[in-house]
Write a protein that holds these residues in place. Structure first.
Motif, short mmCIF file in Angstrom:
data_model
loop_
_atom_site.label_atom_id
_atom_site.label_comp_id
_atom_site.label_asym_id
_atom_site.label_seq_id
_atom_site.Cartn_x
_atom_site.Cartn_y
_atom_site.Cartn_z
N ASP A 1 -9.50 -7.19 3.66
CA ASP A 1 -9.94 -8.22 4.59
C ASP A 1 -11.42 -8.56 4.40
N ASP A 2 -12.24 -7.52 4.13
CA ASP A 2 -13.68 -7.70 3.96
C ASP A 2 -14.20 -6.71 2.92
N PRO A 3 -14.19 -7.09 1.63
CA PRO A 3 -14.60 -6.17 0.56
C PRO A 3 -16.00 -5.58 0.74
N SER A 4 -16.87 -6.27 1.45
CA SER A 4 -18.24 -5.76 1.62
C SER A 4 -18.30 -4.50 2.47
N ILE A 5 -17.21 -4.19 3.17
CA ILE A 5 -17.23 -3.01 4.04
C ILE A 5 -17.34 -1.72 3.22
N GLY B 1 -8.01 1.84 5.99
CA GLY B 1 -9.25 1.55 5.28
C GLY B 1 -9.07 0.55 4.16
N ILE B 2 -7.95 0.67 3.45
CA ILE B 2 -7.67 -0.28 2.37
C ILE B 2 -7.44 -1.68 2.94
N LYS B 3 -6.73 -1.78 4.04
CA LYS B 3 -6.49 -3.08 4.66
C LYS B 3 -7.81 -3.72 5.10
N LEU C 1 -10.77 0.54 -5.28
CA LEU C 1 -9.85 0.32 -6.40
C LEU C 1 -8.53 -0.29 -5.92
N VAL C 2 -7.96 0.30 -4.86
CA VAL C 2 -6.68 -0.21 -4.37
C VAL C 2 -6.85 -1.60 -3.77
N ALA C 3 -7.92 -1.81 -3.00
CA ALA C 3 -8.16 -3.12 -2.40
C ALA C 3 -8.34 -4.19 -3.49
N ASP C 4 -9.11 -3.87 -4.53
CA ASP C 4 -9.32 -4.82 -5.63
C ASP C 4 -8.01 -5.15 -6.33
N LYS C 5 -7.17 -4.13 -6.51
CA LYS C 5 -5.87 -4.34 -7.15
C LYS C 5 -5.04 -5.33 -6.33
N ILE D 1 0.84 -1.20 0.00
CA ILE D 1 0.00 0.00 0.00
C ILE D 1 0.87 1.25 0.00
N SER D 2 1.92 1.25 0.82
CA SER D 2 2.82 2.41 0.89
C SER D 2 3.46 2.69 -0.47
N ASN D 3 3.84 1.64 -1.18
CA ASN D 3 4.43 1.83 -2.51
C ASN D 3 3.45 2.47 -3.48
N ILE D 4 2.18 2.07 -3.37
CA ILE D 4 1.15 2.68 -4.22
C ILE D 4 1.00 4.15 -3.88
#
Length: 255
Positions: A172-176, A166-168, A242-246, A144-147
Protein backbone atom coordinates in the motif's frame (compact mmCIF):
# COMPACT_ATOMS: atom_id res chain seq x y z
CA UNK A 1 -25.55 12.97 -2.57
CA UNK A 2 -23.72 9.91 -1.22
CA UNK A 3 -26.03 7.25 0.15
CA UNK A 4 -25.70 6.56 3.87
CA UNK A 5 -23.84 3.38 4.74
CA UNK A 6 -25.78 0.96 6.92
CA UNK A 7 -24.19 -0.45 10.07
CA UNK A 8 -25.35 -3.15 12.49
CA UNK A 9 -23.98 -3.15 16.05
CA UNK A 10 -23.72 -6.31 18.16
CA UNK A 11 -22.34 -6.03 21.68
CA UNK A 12 -22.96 -8.09 24.82
CA UNK A 13 -23.48 -4.86 26.75
CA UNK A 14 -26.49 -3.04 25.31
CA UNK A 15 -25.43 0.27 26.83
CA UNK A 16 -22.06 0.04 25.09
CA UNK A 17 -23.83 -0.95 21.88
CA UNK A 18 -26.06 2.11 22.07
CA UNK A 19 -23.06 4.39 22.67
CA UNK A 20 -21.36 2.96 19.59
CA UNK A 21 -24.56 3.38 17.58
CA UNK A 22 -24.93 7.02 18.65
CA UNK A 23 -21.39 7.81 17.58
CA UNK A 24 -21.85 6.09 14.23
CA UNK A 25 -25.06 8.05 13.63
CA UNK A 26 -23.27 11.29 14.44
CA UNK A 27 -20.70 10.37 11.76
CA UNK A 28 -23.39 9.94 9.13
CA UNK A 29 -24.03 6.20 9.26
CA UNK A 30 -27.49 4.63 9.29
CA UNK A 31 -27.61 2.21 12.24
CA UNK A 32 -30.06 -0.53 11.26
CA UNK A 33 -29.67 -2.80 14.29
CA UNK A 34 -28.37 -2.81 17.86
CA UNK A 35 -28.48 -6.13 19.70
CA UNK A 36 -26.67 -8.21 22.32
CA UNK A 37 -27.74 -11.50 20.72
CA UNK A 38 -25.63 -13.07 17.96
CA UNK A 39 -28.44 -15.15 16.47
CA UNK A 40 -30.72 -12.13 16.37
CA UNK A 41 -27.90 -10.12 14.84
CA UNK A 42 -27.57 -12.59 11.96
CA UNK A 43 -31.30 -12.36 11.31
CA UNK A 44 -31.05 -8.56 11.22
CA UNK A 45 -28.11 -8.74 8.80
CA UNK A 46 -30.16 -10.93 6.48
CA UNK A 47 -33.12 -8.52 6.69
CA UNK A 48 -31.26 -5.20 6.55
CA UNK A 49 -28.21 -6.07 4.41
CA UNK A 50 -25.85 -3.63 6.19
CA UNK A 51 -22.54 -2.59 4.71
CA UNK A 52 -20.67 -2.99 8.01
CA UNK A 53 -21.24 -4.96 11.22
CA UNK A 54 -19.61 -4.14 14.54
CA UNK A 55 -19.42 -7.55 16.24
CA UNK A 56 -18.54 -8.08 19.88
CA UNK A 57 -17.09 -11.51 20.60
CA UNK A 58 -19.20 -12.04 23.73
CA UNK A 59 -22.87 -12.25 22.75
CA UNK A 60 -25.98 -14.13 23.86
CA UNK A 61 -27.10 -17.34 22.12
CA UNK A 62 -24.38 -17.20 19.42
CA UNK A 63 -21.00 -15.62 20.18
CA UNK A 64 -18.98 -13.40 17.89
CA UNK A 65 -16.87 -16.30 16.61
CA UNK A 66 -20.07 -18.06 15.53
CA UNK A 67 -21.34 -14.91 13.86
CA UNK A 68 -18.08 -14.58 11.90
CA UNK A 69 -18.25 -18.23 10.84
CA UNK A 70 -21.82 -17.85 9.57
CA UNK A 71 -21.06 -14.64 7.70
CA UNK A 72 -17.94 -16.10 6.09
CA UNK A 73 -19.73 -19.31 5.15
CA UNK A 74 -22.66 -17.42 3.67
CA UNK A 75 -20.36 -15.21 1.56
CA UNK A 76 -22.11 -12.14 2.94
CA UNK A 77 -20.85 -8.83 1.62
CA UNK A 78 -20.97 -7.19 5.06
CA UNK A 79 -17.57 -6.09 6.35
CA UNK A 80 -16.90 -6.82 10.00
CA UNK A 81 -15.10 -4.89 12.72
CA UNK A 82 -14.67 -7.25 15.68
CA UNK A 83 -14.32 -5.96 19.24
CA UNK A 84 -13.41 -7.95 22.33
CA UNK A 85 -11.43 -8.18 25.54
CA UNK A 86 -9.06 -10.91 24.36
CA UNK A 87 -5.41 -9.89 23.94
CA UNK A 88 -4.05 -13.35 23.13
CA UNK A 89 -2.33 -13.22 19.73
CA UNK A 90 -3.73 -16.58 18.65
CA UNK A 91 -7.31 -15.50 19.33
CA UNK A 92 -6.77 -12.23 17.48
CA UNK A 93 -5.34 -14.15 14.52
CA UNK A 94 -8.38 -16.46 14.56
CA UNK A 95 -10.74 -13.50 14.49
CA UNK A 96 -9.00 -12.00 11.45
CA UNK A 97 -8.78 -15.38 9.74
CA UNK A 98 -12.55 -15.70 10.10
CA UNK A 99 -12.98 -12.58 7.99
CA UNK A 100 -12.94 -9.59 10.33
CA UNK A 101 -11.27 -6.57 8.75
CA UNK A 102 -10.23 -5.14 12.13
CA UNK A 103 -9.99 -6.39 15.69
CA UNK A 104 -10.24 -3.66 18.33
CA UNK A 105 -9.58 -4.55 21.95
CA UNK A 106 -11.81 -3.22 24.71
CA UNK A 107 -11.93 -0.73 26.19
CA UNK A 108 -12.22 0.91 22.79
CA UNK A 109 -13.76 4.31 22.19
CA UNK A 110 -16.82 4.72 19.95
CA UNK A 111 -14.75 7.36 18.12
CA UNK A 112 -12.12 4.79 17.07
CA UNK A 113 -14.80 2.33 15.98
CA UNK A 114 -16.42 5.05 13.86
CA UNK A 115 -13.04 5.95 12.34
CA UNK A 116 -12.43 2.35 11.28
CA UNK A 117 -15.96 2.09 9.89
CA UNK A 118 -15.32 5.21 7.80
CA UNK A 119 -12.16 3.63 6.40
CA UNK A 120 -14.10 0.55 5.32
CA UNK A 121 -16.90 2.60 3.79
CA UNK A 122 -14.71 5.01 1.80
CA UNK A 123 -15.73 5.30 -1.88
CA UNK A 124 -13.82 2.91 -4.15
CA UNK A 125 -11.90 5.69 -5.87
CA UNK A 126 -10.69 7.00 -2.51
CA UNK A 127 -9.79 3.61 -1.06
CA UNK A 128 -6.18 2.50 -0.80
CA UNK A 129 -5.00 -0.55 -2.78
CA UNK A 130 -5.12 -2.70 0.35
CA UNK A 131 -8.65 -1.53 1.18
CA UNK A 132 -9.75 -2.36 -2.37
CA UNK A 133 -8.27 -5.83 -2.02
CA UNK A 134 -10.22 -6.33 1.20
CA UNK A 135 -13.44 -5.65 -0.69
CA UNK A 136 -12.77 -7.87 -3.65
CA UNK A 137 -12.16 -11.29 -2.15
CA UNK A 138 -8.82 -10.94 -0.33
CA UNK A 139 -6.74 -11.66 -3.46
CA UNK A 140 -3.74 -10.01 -1.83
CA UNK A 141 -4.11 -12.15 1.31
CA UNK A 142 -4.27 -15.30 -0.80
CA UNK A 143 -1.22 -14.31 -2.82
CA UNK A 144 0.81 -13.66 0.32
CA UNK A 145 -0.41 -16.90 1.92
CA UNK A 146 0.69 -18.87 -1.14
CA UNK A 147 4.17 -17.36 -0.87
CA UNK A 148 4.33 -18.23 2.83
CA UNK A 149 3.26 -21.83 2.17
CA UNK A 150 5.82 -22.30 -0.58
CA UNK A 151 8.76 -21.09 1.50
CA UNK A 152 7.66 -22.78 4.72
CA UNK A 153 6.14 -20.17 7.04
CA UNK A 154 3.42 -22.08 8.96
CA UNK A 155 0.10 -20.28 9.58
CA UNK A 156 -0.14 -21.26 13.26
CA UNK A 157 2.81 -19.14 14.44
CA UNK A 158 2.18 -15.58 15.61
CA UNK A 159 4.53 -13.95 13.12
CA UNK A 160 2.52 -15.27 10.16
CA UNK A 161 -0.33 -12.78 10.61
CA UNK A 162 2.01 -9.93 11.58
CA UNK A 163 4.23 -10.53 8.56
CA UNK A 164 1.25 -10.70 6.22
CA UNK A 165 -0.06 -7.40 7.58
CA UNK A 166 3.36 -5.78 7.20
CA UNK A 167 3.61 -6.88 3.58
CA UNK A 168 0.14 -5.50 2.83
CA UNK A 169 1.16 -2.18 4.38
CA UNK A 170 4.32 -2.11 2.26
CA UNK A 171 2.32 -2.85 -0.89
CA UNK A 172 0.00 0.00 0.00
CA UNK A 173 2.86 2.39 0.87
CA UNK A 174 6.38 1.19 -0.08
CA UNK A 175 7.99 4.08 1.80
CA UNK A 176 6.94 2.52 5.11
CA UNK A 177 9.93 0.17 4.79
CA UNK A 178 12.06 3.17 5.75
CA UNK A 179 10.10 3.51 8.99
CA UNK A 180 9.81 -0.08 10.17
CA UNK A 181 10.56 0.57 13.85
CA UNK A 182 8.62 3.79 14.28
CA UNK A 183 5.68 3.16 11.97
CA UNK A 184 5.23 -0.37 10.63
CA UNK A 185 5.68 -2.37 13.86
CA UNK A 186 3.56 0.01 15.97
CA UNK A 187 0.77 -0.02 13.35
CA UNK A 188 0.69 -3.83 13.29
CA UNK A 189 0.81 -3.92 17.10
CA UNK A 190 -2.19 -1.60 17.32
CA UNK A 191 -4.25 -3.77 14.99
CA UNK A 192 -3.43 -6.98 16.89
CA UNK A 193 -3.58 -5.43 20.36
CA UNK A 194 0.04 -6.28 21.19
CA UNK A 195 3.38 -4.45 21.40
CA UNK A 196 5.79 -3.37 18.68
CA UNK A 197 8.63 -5.38 20.25
CA UNK A 198 6.51 -8.55 20.19
CA UNK A 199 5.66 -7.90 16.55
CA UNK A 200 9.35 -7.50 15.65
CA UNK A 201 10.35 -10.70 17.46
CA UNK A 202 7.48 -12.75 16.02
CA UNK A 203 8.23 -11.64 12.45
CA UNK A 204 11.93 -12.42 12.92
CA UNK A 205 11.00 -15.86 14.28
CA UNK A 206 8.72 -16.63 11.32
CA UNK A 207 11.53 -15.82 8.86
CA UNK A 208 13.95 -17.97 10.86
CA UNK A 209 11.47 -20.87 10.79
CA UNK A 210 11.28 -20.66 6.99
CA UNK A 211 15.06 -20.53 6.58
CA UNK A 212 15.61 -23.37 9.05
CA UNK A 213 13.44 -25.57 6.85
CA UNK A 214 16.08 -25.10 4.14
CA UNK A 215 13.64 -24.58 1.27
CA UNK A 216 16.26 -22.44 -0.42
CA UNK A 217 15.24 -23.40 -3.96
CA UNK A 218 11.63 -22.52 -3.20
CA UNK A 219 12.69 -19.24 -1.61
CA UNK A 220 14.78 -18.25 -4.61
CA UNK A 221 12.05 -19.42 -6.99
CA UNK A 222 9.58 -17.09 -5.26
CA UNK A 223 11.84 -14.09 -5.71
CA UNK A 224 12.98 -15.07 -9.22
CA UNK A 225 16.71 -14.91 -8.48
CA UNK A 226 19.20 -16.59 -6.18
CA UNK A 227 18.81 -14.03 -3.45
CA UNK A 228 19.73 -16.16 -0.45
CA UNK A 229 21.92 -19.23 -0.19
CA UNK A 230 22.38 -21.60 2.73
CA UNK A 231 21.87 -20.03 6.16
CA UNK A 232 21.99 -16.45 4.86
CA UNK A 233 18.62 -14.86 5.60
CA UNK A 234 17.08 -11.39 5.19
CA UNK A 235 16.21 -8.96 7.92
CA UNK A 236 12.54 -8.33 8.64
CA UNK A 237 12.47 -5.18 6.53
CA UNK A 238 14.35 -6.83 3.65
CA UNK A 239 11.93 -9.75 3.54
CA UNK A 240 8.85 -7.51 3.69
CA UNK A 241 10.27 -5.28 0.95
CA UNK A 242 11.12 -8.27 -1.28
CA UNK A 243 7.64 -9.77 -1.08
CA UNK A 244 5.91 -6.39 -1.48
CA UNK A 245 8.06 -5.56 -4.53
CA UNK A 246 7.26 -8.95 -6.05
CA UNK A 247 3.52 -8.36 -5.65
CA UNK A 248 3.71 -4.84 -7.06
CA UNK A 249 5.82 -5.93 -10.04
CA UNK A 250 3.39 -8.76 -10.80
CA UNK A 251 0.75 -6.11 -11.29
CA UNK A 252 -1.44 -7.25 -8.45
CA UNK A 253 -1.63 -3.65 -7.32
CA UNK A 254 -1.89 -1.04 -10.03
CA UNK A 255 0.03 2.14 -9.40
Amino acid sequence: MTQQKKVAVFDGNMEVGRQIAERLQSEGFEVCAVTDNGAEGLRRIEEEQPDIAIVGLVLKELDGFGVLDRLKGAQERVRVIAIGSFSDDEIVSRVLAKGAKYYLMKPVSPELIAARAKELSAPEEQASPVQREKRTGATLDEKISNIFISIGIPPHIKGYAYLREGIKMAVDDPSIINNVTKQLYPSIAEKFSTTASKVERAIRHSIEVAWNRQRIDAINAVFGVRVYIGTDKPTNSEFIALVADKLILEGLVKG
